[in-house]
Design an enzyme around this catalytic site. Structure first.
Site, PDB file in Angstrom:
ATOM      1  N   HIS A 403      44.677  71.497  97.016  1.00  0.00           N
ATOM      2  CA  HIS A 403      43.577  71.805  96.103  1.00  0.00           C
ATOM      3  C   HIS A 403      43.573  70.806  94.966  1.00  0.00           C
ATOM      4  O   HIS A 403      44.195  71.035  93.934  1.00  0.00           O
ATOM      5  CB  HIS A 403      43.728  73.208  95.520  1.00  0.00           C
ATOM      6  N   GLU A 404      42.919  69.690  95.153  1.00  0.00           N
ATOM      7  CA  GLU A 404      42.740  68.767  94.031  1.00  0.00           C
ATOM      8  C   GLU A 404      41.552  69.282  93.221  1.00  0.00           C
ATOM      9  O   GLU A 404      40.450  69.411  93.757  1.00  0.00           O
ATOM     10  CB  GLU A 404      42.470  67.343  94.527  1.00  0.00           C
ATOM     11  N   HIS A 472      50.671  69.555  90.745  1.00  0.00           N
ATOM     12  CA  HIS A 472      50.739  68.165  90.257  1.00  0.00           C
ATOM     13  C   HIS A 472      49.836  68.006  89.043  1.00  0.00           C
ATOM     14  O   HIS A 472      48.813  68.683  88.932  1.00  0.00           O
ATOM     15  CB  HIS A 472      50.345  67.204  91.375  1.00  0.00           C
ATOM     16  N   GLU A 473      50.225  67.105  88.160  1.00  0.00           N
ATOM     17  CA  GLU A 473      49.511  66.845  86.905  1.00  0.00           C
ATOM     18  C   GLU A 473      49.418  68.083  86.021  1.00  0.00           C
ATOM     19  O   GLU A 473      48.516  68.206  85.185  1.00  0.00           O
ATOM     20  CB  GLU A 473      48.100  66.274  87.137  1.00  0.00           C
ATOM     21  N   GLU A 497      55.073  58.237  93.783  1.00  0.00           N
ATOM     22  CA  GLU A 497      53.811  57.533  94.038  1.00  0.00           C
ATOM     23  C   GLU A 497      53.679  56.285  93.165  1.00  0.00           C
ATOM     24  O   GLU A 497      53.007  55.321  93.520  1.00  0.00           O
ATOM     25  CB  GLU A 497      52.612  58.457  93.804  1.00  0.00           C
TER      26      GLU A 497
END
Lengths: 693, 693
Positions: A403-404, A472-473, A497
């Site tokens: 899920h971005e 993430h983030e 990354e």
């Protein structure tokens, strides 16, 4: 807990009754007496605390306080209305982790401070002193003088005793993906440090003197001091403003869209402000102080929460073999390609296959502050999720959802139920969430109170659907995986990354600092396991590269703990080194015990871990850009037993620049008396599997 | 539509080819030729439009343009790249409304403007000229030079020909609940006007020279001019900045939390900017221009959408009989009390019972910018919704749901599915939504692009659940009830609740201005029908009062159209005047036809409406603070037929201040030749029911 409302005189000579003397000091020590915390209330009303460790200064007298914008109040001058103390010593079991049980042993001092001004407001400061450090937080009890309130500033200080060596990141409201800088505290220059960083998608630099927590100091008199926070809920991230002359740090909370810091309602409390201290670097890594300051699990039956290893459709987009978006003809997440990953995972025993770029919307997902980007339920037409979940299931593998949000969190929140229901329908129970880009609600930051609330809402809702999260983030982790054990890992730092980032990449020392900083708060989805070092495999113009040896990539599975651990490289790259790949296949992601064998931040670390429920151990050792000869003492093994050690080590000629792929695998018997000399190459490492015979 | 890409020369003498002449003018007229729109492209590149009506100046040459902040571009100097014209004449049927069919008849001019600067951006301005006015909007086609963009400012001007009499509200990003001010345009002073308003919960005044649309002018040469907007979607509300010397208005869009106005992606368009004009005030009220500029209904089967009348648990909280919150002991929405309303509704033939204060959270719902206030699914313990919905159903009545968001829209959006599912489970299909208080996302405004998007999301999602909406504190309506006929009414102006506001209340003229301004955009849930005028019924200290006669309260059911119409007063107050109450029982909320018999903004209006599907008519006439003798011409009745008129009129001694409850009911036969003289008291009115014999 056994609360004891004791006579103030119980603190002994250090304490004096307020009506009799102008100045009061109250002290408590850690259970082992090594740490002493003292709180002083000056005649002016200022309240300061200080911390010492074995007689050495850790924190010099430092202020506490708040500025409220509604009601308008400056809470910095107080009288001590009451002082309560208590102690606790308990042991609890995490759902998963580095150890199977954790001792929570502290003495507590709870000071109720009454505003000396006219507000009538009372604030409680609760200090807990552990053998490995101090935590304190502010509590705002329900009271007539204060119900709903708005925090303009928190005035917590950390005064250092000298100009320590400091491991720091620039203070930033949106990014924690910087390299760490190592300077004297007086030499902090966040603007220069930030300007060197060209590869970060989004920066919101606070200013030249602002830095992030977790923050690490090494003092001239041999102490290691970490400053961080625990249980970050319903409150913004705390960054720190540095006064380089006074060597004092002051809390800098992340503002919301209109400049306020937090909207609160009594009874409430701040996160814990933490100071971990020791004269041994290894103790810092072994500390469970931050987990102990978090609340117990909210999940009654955690049996569905499973640590796991996974491969995925991800790195091939980074290195230019494929793309997330369908437009352009190199769409990675197509049915056939994902099937290959499923086959690979099944063949080599991985639990999951992460698939990024599976859903419609990647054509213009980034950089436009666009709200309606993804709907989280619509696969690209070349990606047949229904058939793939069935295929994966038939092979004993699960797809991992992605899920971005592209930072459009209003959009995600309004679709989250549907997105999780879709996962349940497809039999998918792990999701990697992403927050790349500027946040919507516009004006909010990744590290602000609203987003901190969002991460918690995701953890709670995911738990309702029995879904595990790898965020993430997101904001830096603060031990919330104790309370929400389904929130298993997060990125929240510069991960693997960045090996493909052209400017600075991942320096060899980076992974020797992460465990002393970012990882004190919780597991990181660093995504180790790269077996190809020059990243020009699909784009000959690229000069990006991985700055480790192959053996170090293996060791990272031990030194960077995560219950969700990726084997990040491409199947074809692993198949060229199946002997080394065996270590990744064998290494567990859940442990009964952990021993920090040796460590120095920025230089090296060696960690041993015991497999959950089994009599096998794994050891990882890594070094920075310097080669190093270490000796591993196997005294943690069961005495009198022989273990077969499979050693994955740098070859004599290995070197991260010249010869990263040179490794050696050997099997030798060892026992608890063995001391094994190991040579670590420049940027090198060593990984060992120990099986009891 | 029949698009005709015609030779520019087809515009005749007014148009000249750009390559030959420095100055170009293109003109089109309305189908009836009364209105002429001319667009001029000056040698400098500026593009202006002007509008005339029967030779009189409506809009003097006025600029168009945009400032973009991303990509940075000033779109104010253009060349005309192409000009297309077309015409349309169609008739369509609304799902419900004041008339059963609407003619949409216009000529169109679409000008593609190419930026004279270096941006390469093209903007299309589409003008539609109707017999009753002009609409124009900007369209941003898909193009290489422009994909995602951010609007810093829109530069639309409306230059007036003289210092007209102006009916205006102060420009405000969050409130449209002001009284209208009537001054010369040059005398606008929004700060002074706002300072007089003490009773508005939230104001975000733009500045001394900013005013709201809809805006009405009366010119010295006998024209009525309305400036407004239509089809407000994905864009902020347009307010107007007044240049009092130049008598020119410039668009002032509502900013978001960081000061931007709109985030757009090509192909896209702005709402329509509308100019309705006539030399007859009655034509303004009859105009369907705004509806015609909206898109057709998105709801394929609208059979579940039903106009309705309702009573409710609402006014008794305003006047101090009960409270929304449970704490304090006067909780209105308890099972027993609501049962009484259900009984009353059933007895007198109402469709619904609105129940406010039914759900947990009202104890601290307002003023704290708190995010988690209501969950929309948890009734107070003394309110047994399950039993009440069953009870209501047995009596042929439905409960109307209330979703007060307290402005916390992030919270509402994440709970909206659950809230609507709860309604469906309870068999409730109408919801009154509310947005009292500062918006969350913090920094956003009620009138900003994000909230405009929210209102649309609610309309769409509600339609999925077959739910009808009555929105309060939402942005001004712009004819979207054509596109979303389930979004039946909104407040979006000063409604009847302000009768209980201590400072200014509802002035007698207010309801004679609303139809010329706010109501051009759509139905208003004004909540008329108050039968008790001094509002000290439950609190003897109150001096608030209703500034109408009782007969005028009845007339408002005709003059203020809504398909959701409340009988706002308490059952016990209606039961004292059951003869007058009969009109409220009889009056429909859906019509086949409407005739504006007479009108002057700020003074009076008389409207006749024909019942949907029946041969009966209703007439409403109201006046301002002046008494007035009018004559109603019944020429709209079927010739040769006799109708029984039941006339609810002010008694001779009636007066809103001295004797508001003095009314007379009489029955007389009338026919199409009847001219009925009616005396309207100060603040008075008259309501007539006409039944064919």
């Amino acid at each position: 807990m056994l609360p004891i409302r004791f006579l103030l005189a119980a603190f002994g000579a250090l304490y004096s009754c307020p009506s009799l003397f102008a100045q009061q000091t109250i002290s408590i020590s850690s259970p082992d007496k090594a740490i002493i915390l003292s709180v002083n209330n000056a005649p002016t009303g200022s309240v300061t605390y200080k911390v010492s460790y074995k007689g050495k200064k850790v924190i010099e007298p430092s202020g506490v306080g708040f500025i409220l914008s509604k009601p308008k109040a400056s809470l910095t001058q107080f009288t001590i209305a009451s002082a309560d103390s208590s102690a606790k010593d308990e042991t609890w079991k995490p759902v998963w982790g580095e150890v199977s049980q954790i001792r929570n042993n502290y003495k507590e001092l709870a000071l109720t401070l009454a505003d000396k001004g006219s507000s009538g407001i009372k604030v409680l400061v609760r200090f807990r002193v552990f053998n490995d450090g101090v935590g304190f937080r502010y509590e705002f009890p329900q009271q007539t003088a204060l119900t709903h309130f708005v925090v303009a500033d928190e005035k917590t200080q950390f005064a250092l005793a000298a100009d320590h060596k400091t491991f720091w990141q620039p203070g930033d409201y949106d990014s924690n993906e910087y390299l760490y800088n190592t300077t004297r505290l007086s030499e902090v220059d966040a603007v220069t440090a930030s300007n060197k960083e060209k590869d970060t998608a989004l920066k919101s630099l606070i200013g030249p003197n602002a830095i992030q927590t977790p923050l690490l100091f090494k003092t001239g008199d041999g102490l290691y001091i970490s400053i961080y926070e625990a249980a970050l809920l319903n409150y913004p991230v705390m960054h720190l403003q540095v006064d380089k002359k006074k060597l004092t740090l002051t809390s800098q909370l992340v503002p919301d869209a209109v400049g306020n810091k937090a909207y609160l309602q009594t009874p409430t409390q701040t996160p814990w402000r933490t100071i971990i201290v020791s004269d041994k670097a290894t103790d810092i890594l072994a500390s469970k102080l931050i987990l102990n300051l978090n609340e117990p699990s909210t999940i009654a039956d955690p049996s569905w929460i499973k640590p796991q290893k996974f491969v995925g459709m991800w790195w091939e987009m980074h290195i230019g073999k494929a793309t997330w978006e369908k437009a352009g003809g190199k769409h990675g997440a197509n049915t056939q390609n994902v099937k290959k990953y499923i086959d690979f995972a099944a063949k080599y025993g991985f639990d999951g296959v992460l698939v990024e770029g599976w859903n419609v919307g990647w054509e213009d997902w980034f950089g436009n502050w666009k709200e309606n980007v993804f709907d989280f339920v619509t696969p690209y037409p070349d990606y047949n999720l229904d058939s793939l979940t069935a295929y994966a299931q038939s092979k004993g593998v699960r797809i991992i959802m992605h899920h971005e949000t592209s930072g459009s969190v209003t959009n995600y929140e309004r679709r989250m139920d549907a997105a999780f229901q879709y996962m349940v329908k497809e039999g998918i129970n792990t999701v990697k969430t992403g927050y790349v880009g500027r946040i919507i609600p516009r004006g909010e930051h990744h590290d602000g109170q609203w987003m901190v609330g969002h991460y918690e809402r995701v953890a709670e809702k995911a738990a309702q659907y029995k879904i595990m999260i790898d965020s993430h983030e997101s904001a830096h982790p603060t031990g919330l995986h104790r309370t929400y054990p389904n929130w298993m890992a997060s990125e929240a730092a510069r991960g693997s990354e960045f090996n493909n980032a052209p400017t600075l990449g991942i320096t060899p020392e980076h992974t020797t600092i992460l465990p002393f900083t970012r990882m004190l708060g919780g597991p990181m989805d660093f995504t180790p396991g790269l077996f190809r070092f020059k990243l020009n495999q699909f784009d000959s113009t690229r000069t990006t590269r991985v700055r480790t040896t192959l053996a170090k990539q293996l060791a990272l599975y031990i030194t960077l703990y995560s219950p969700l651990q990726m084997a990040a490289d491409l199947p074809e790259n692993y198949e060229k080194h199946l002997d080394a790949f065996q270590f990744i296949r064998d290494v567990p992601v859940d442990w009964d015990d952990t021993k920090i064998i040796g460590a120095e931040p920025g230089d090296y670390l060696t960690i041993a871990r015991k497999t959950k429920g089994k009599d096998s151990w794994f050891v990882g050792a890594i070094t920075d850009e310097n080669s190093r000869d270490i000796s591993i003492d196997f005294d943690f093994l069961e005495p009198g037993k022989t273990y077969e050690a499979t050693i994955y080590r740098d070859a004599a000629t290995a070197d991260w620049q010249a010869n990263p792929e040179a490794y050696k695998i050997e099997k030798i018997p060892v026992n608890s008396k063995t001391r094994l000399p190991i040579h670590l190459a420049k940027g090198g490492g060593c990984a060992i599997q120990l099986v009891k015979q």
